[in-house]
Design an enzyme around this catalytic site. Structure first.
Site, short mmCIF file in Angstrom:
data_model
loop_
_atom_site.label_atom_id
_atom_site.label_comp_id
_atom_site.label_asym_id
_atom_site.label_seq_id
_atom_site.Cartn_x
_atom_site.Cartn_y
_atom_site.Cartn_z
CB THR A 188 -10.81 -5.94 5.81
OG1 THR A 188 -11.28 -6.64 4.66
CG2 THR A 188 -9.32 -5.66 5.66
CE LYS A 206 -7.68 1.10 11.58
NZ LYS A 206 -6.79 0.02 11.08
CE1 TYR A 262 -10.61 2.49 8.08
CE2 TYR A 262 -10.69 4.84 8.55
CZ TYR A 262 -9.97 3.70 8.27
OH TYR A 262 -8.60 3.77 8.20
N GLY A 303 0.82 -1.20 0.00
CA GLY A 303 0.00 0.00 0.00
C GLY A 303 0.86 1.25 0.00
CG PHE A 304 0.30 6.13 0.40
CD1 PHE A 304 1.41 6.71 -0.21
CD2 PHE A 304 -0.37 6.86 1.38
CE1 PHE A 304 1.86 7.97 0.16
CE2 PHE A 304 0.06 8.11 1.75
CZ PHE A 304 1.19 8.67 1.15
CG ASP A 357 -1.02 -5.34 0.10
OD1 ASP A 357 -2.14 -5.45 -0.44
OD2 ASP A 357 -0.57 -4.27 0.54
#
Length: 324
Positions: free
Chosen positions: A99, A157, A153, A10-11, A31
């Protein structure tokens, strides 16, 4: 040192992998490429110096067998794999929740099994609808209703944070939590709602810059290499264990002013077009109108404070998108 990075294509993960390799670590990446890309790490794979230092596994962190193997091999774990971006959360709410929650549970389970130190990447989103600044790690949490999936989200988290801290308090697992505030830099894509690469791409094409809402909502932005430095310093600090830290920048700017600044820096003829939230994201969206972190705790423990100015960050993103 052997480092496992979930979400390493990822970034942020790719920048972290690069830094760890440059300092001589062995890096193991897992990933599933749901939001990551092989393009982010191909230059690392093609570098002969990293031929026996970089090991990439295209797989899911929900795969117990591969996570058992990789966690057992490595000395410490950076858990960055997650559903990212507002658009992803709204388009795939169930997949995003699974996820974020089950993935983090699996990572923590494996780290606990092998007693490996782990850093959990959380988000400024967990603070919810606060309007005061700066936000500190002990602030209360304020969310909208569950009918607004925008908050799923943040809630998932936050559940990751609770689970990580429970592993620490119950089993003594060495875990650190980093709440990231709007990380920006080269390799970031605008495909998942990330505002700066989206604005820069529009400006370079002289297209209208689409600002959602009235544009008065404010943010701070953090350069990705500053974030990587902070994450490494945190995971290596014994004082960070069992604690939560903000990692973010300090220049507060409205989204409308950000769009105008990008127009000026690119020499664009773009205009700014306001789009109502409901038109952009549908009925499940609410925005956080202000998000400014205190990084006093980070600085007190690590001696580090993200300090890259917004103009520098924007210049790096513009150059990257232009291919310079």
């Amino acid at each position: 040192m052997r480092i496992l990075i979930t979400g390493g294509a990822g970034f942020i993960g790719s920048h972290l992998a690069q830094t760890c390799l440059e300092r001589g670590d062995e890096v193991y990446i897992i990933d599933d490429l749901s939001t990551g890309s092989m393009d982010n790490i191909r230059f690392l794979q093609d570098n002969p110096a990293y031929e026996n230092k970089l090991f990439v596994h295209i797989n899911t962190i929900l795969n117990a067998d591969i996570m058992l193997e990789l966690t057992g091999i490595c000395d410490m774990v950076f858990h960055l794999a997650a559903a990212v971006g507002v658009q992803t959360i709204l388009d795939k709410p169930l997949e995003s929740i699974v996820t974020n929650i089950q993935g983090t549970e699996k990572v923590l389970e494996m780290c606990n099994k092998f007693k490996k130190r782990v850093l959990i990447a959380s988000t400024s989103e967990v603070y919810g609808k606060h309007m005061h600044a700066p936000l500190v790690e002990t602030d209360n949490i304020i969310y909208g209703p569950s009918s607004k999936f925008r908050w799923s989200y943040a809630a998932s988290k936050l559940m990751d944070e609770f689970t990580a801290l429970a592993y620490h308090r119950t089993n003594g697992l060495e875990v650190t939590i980093a709440r990231l505030f709007n990380t920006v830099g080269p390799r970031q894509t605008g495909a998942y709602g990330m505002v700066i690469p989206r604005f820069v791409t529009q400006a370079l094409k002289n297209d209208p810059i689409t600002v959602f809402g009235d544009g008065n909502q404010t943010r701070t932005f953090t350069f990705v290499k500053d974030v990587v430095t902070a994450l490494i310093k945190l995971i290596e600090s014994d004082q960070s264990v069992g604690e939560v830290f903000n990692v973010g920048g300090h220049e507060e700017i409205s989204i409308s002013d950000l769009a105008q600044k990008i127009i000026q820096m690119t020499g664009s003829s773009s205009t700014i077009k306001l789009i109502p939230y409901e038109e952009a994201f549908g009925k499940d969206f609410e925005d956080m109108l202000r998000r400014v972190p205190s990084t006093d705790k980070l600085e007190s423990i690590t001696g580090f404070k993200p300090d890259k100015r917004l103009d520098f960050i924007l210049s790096q993103v513009i150059a990257s998108i232009m291919g310079k």
